[in-house]
Scaffold this motif. Structure first.
Motif, PDB file in Angstrom:
ATOM      1  N   GLU A   1      -1.760  -3.698  -5.124  1.00  0.00           N
ATOM      2  CA  GLU A   1      -1.111  -4.289  -3.960  1.00  0.00           C
ATOM      3  C   GLU A   1      -0.952  -3.286  -2.829  1.00  0.00           C
ATOM      4  OE1 GLU A   1       0.075  -4.663  -7.055  1.00  0.00           O
ATOM      5  OE2 GLU A   1       0.203  -6.817  -7.438  1.00  0.00           O
ATOM      6  N   TYR A   2      -1.080  -1.997  -3.138  1.00  0.00           N
ATOM      7  CA  TYR A   2      -0.737  -0.956  -2.173  1.00  0.00           C
ATOM      8  C   TYR A   2      -1.771  -0.793  -1.057  1.00  0.00           C
ATOM      9  CZ  TYR A   2       3.206   0.343  -5.066  1.00  0.00           C
ATOM     10  OH  TYR A   2       4.394   0.318  -5.753  1.00  0.00           O
ATOM     11  N   ASP A   3      -2.920  -1.424  -1.176  1.00  0.00           N
ATOM     12  CA  ASP A   3      -3.873  -1.419  -0.071  1.00  0.00           C
ATOM     13  C   ASP A   3      -3.747  -2.667   0.793  1.00  0.00           C
ATOM     14  OD1 ASP A   3      -4.997   1.062  -0.264  1.00  0.00           O
ATOM     15  OD2 ASP A   3      -6.633   0.444  -1.575  1.00  0.00           O
ATOM     16  N   ASN A   4      -2.807  -3.549   0.440  1.00  0.00           N
ATOM     17  CA  ASN A   4      -2.479  -4.680   1.289  1.00  0.00           C
ATOM     18  C   ASN A   4      -1.771  -4.151   2.539  1.00  0.00           C
ATOM     19  OD1 ASN A   4      -0.380  -6.659   2.329  1.00  0.00           O
ATOM     20  ND2 ASN A   4      -1.466  -8.011   0.932  1.00  0.00           N
TER      21      ASN A   4
ATOM     22  N   PHE B   1       8.388  -8.015  -3.946  1.00  0.00           N
ATOM     23  CA  PHE B   1       8.762  -6.644  -3.631  1.00  0.00           C
ATOM     24  C   PHE B   1       8.216  -6.316  -2.255  1.00  0.00           C
ATOM     25  CE2 PHE B   1       7.714  -1.936  -4.342  1.00  0.00           C
ATOM     26  CZ  PHE B   1       8.985  -1.513  -3.996  1.00  0.00           C
ATOM     27  N   LEU B   2       9.091  -5.927  -1.353  1.00  0.00           N
ATOM     28  CA  LEU B   2       8.724  -5.601   0.031  1.00  0.00           C
ATOM     29  C   LEU B   2       8.002  -6.765   0.705  1.00  0.00           C
ATOM     30  CD1 LEU B   2       7.498  -1.904  -0.417  1.00  0.00           C
ATOM     31  CD2 LEU B   2       9.751  -2.722   0.263  1.00  0.00           C
ATOM     32  N   GLY B   3       8.465  -7.978   0.409  1.00  0.00           N
ATOM     33  CA  GLY B   3       7.929  -9.166   1.054  1.00  0.00           C
ATOM     34  C   GLY B   3       6.605  -9.652   0.519  1.00  0.00           C
ATOM     35  N   CYS B   4       6.124  -9.062  -0.567  1.00  0.00           N
ATOM     36  CA  CYS B   4       4.834  -9.460  -1.145  1.00  0.00           C
ATOM     37  C   CYS B   4       5.001  -9.803  -2.622  1.00  0.00           C
ATOM     38  CB  CYS B   4       3.807  -8.335  -1.002  1.00  0.00           C
ATOM     39  SG  CYS B   4       3.388  -7.934   0.705  1.00  0.00           S
TER      40      CYS B   4
END
Length: 242
Positions: free
Chosen positions: A4-7, A181-184
């Protein structure tokens, strides 16, 4: 392991977190994690899921001879190279499950808030054991099983919006958890305490320390931080290769 961290949206929100802006000093667990590090002068350290590279930089500051930071996220690695470069440090885009884990290579393997994204955590324990030198140290911080077992990983609130209690359901049913988490929407993996600790012991490790993270006193004034004392969020573990 999903990434998810490259979103773009997720990464922008992650960048706003105190630990992202200010580094280790703004991480609530650092006051407990830092003393668990072994002496690193002249040693080789592998960071699994290095993120911005804060722990890599710490190792270099302690005199480590070689540091390798791995992260599945290209955005994280780019940020690590900007913020925490060093002549001893190499960063590489690579998933924890995809690294080759050469035998007897590293004196210390560290992983911070990454292993709860791994479905088969025991395989990673086996690989880390193989890549550590004799008497090497495996130090990791994982989301606490009480935290990952929560339904939606959120409080049950009163009508006034105050946290009422932290729900736990299907604790003994390990596996995938989907949460916001953090809107995702983020997919994590729940592992019980037995799976984590016995997974280490069954694969040759000796346990040196097991610590449930508590925020330091100086962070109690931060909004929402007082609720962190009502349920454990992180589990810190130090194991050694016997």
């Amino acid at each position: 392991m999903k990434n998810e961290y490259d979103n773009e949206r997720f990464f922008e929100e992650y960048a706003k977190m105190p630990r992202s802006r200010e580094g280790l000093g703004a991480a609530g667990e650092w006051h407990q994690l830092k003393p668990l590090f072994p002496a690193l002068y002249g040693k080789k350290l592998l960071d699994l899921g290095c993120g911005y590279g804060w722990h890599c930089a710490f190792a270099a500051q302690q005199g480590a001879a070689q540091v390798l930071g791995l992260d599945l996220s290209r955005k994280m690695i780019e940020e690590a190279k900007k913020r925490n470069a060093g002549k001893q440090i190499t960063y590489r885009v690579c998933g924890i499950e995809d690294y080759e884990y050469p035998e007897n290579m590293w004196d210390c393997v560290v992983s911070n808030l990454t292993l709860h994204y791994i479905e088969n955590i025991e395989i990673i324990f086996q690989k880390v054991y193989r890549t550590l030198k004799p008497d090497g140290v495996f130090l990791f911080n994982i989301e606490h099983p009480v935290f990952t077992a929560g339904v939606g990983q959120d409080w049950v609130y009163t009508e006034a919006g105050e946290p009422r209690y932290w729900p736990i359901d299907h604790y003994f049913m390990s596996g995938e958890r989907s949460t916001q988490f953090l809107g995702c929407n983020v997919v994590k993996q729940h592992h019980t305490l037995t799976q984590i600790l016995m997974g280490l012991l069954n694969n040759g490790f000796g346990l040196e320390a097991v610590v449930e993270a508590e925020p330091p006193e100086e962070m109690m004034g931060i909004p929402g931080m007082k609720d962190e004392l009502r349920r454990p969020m992180m589990l810190l573990v130090k194991a050694n290769k016997k």
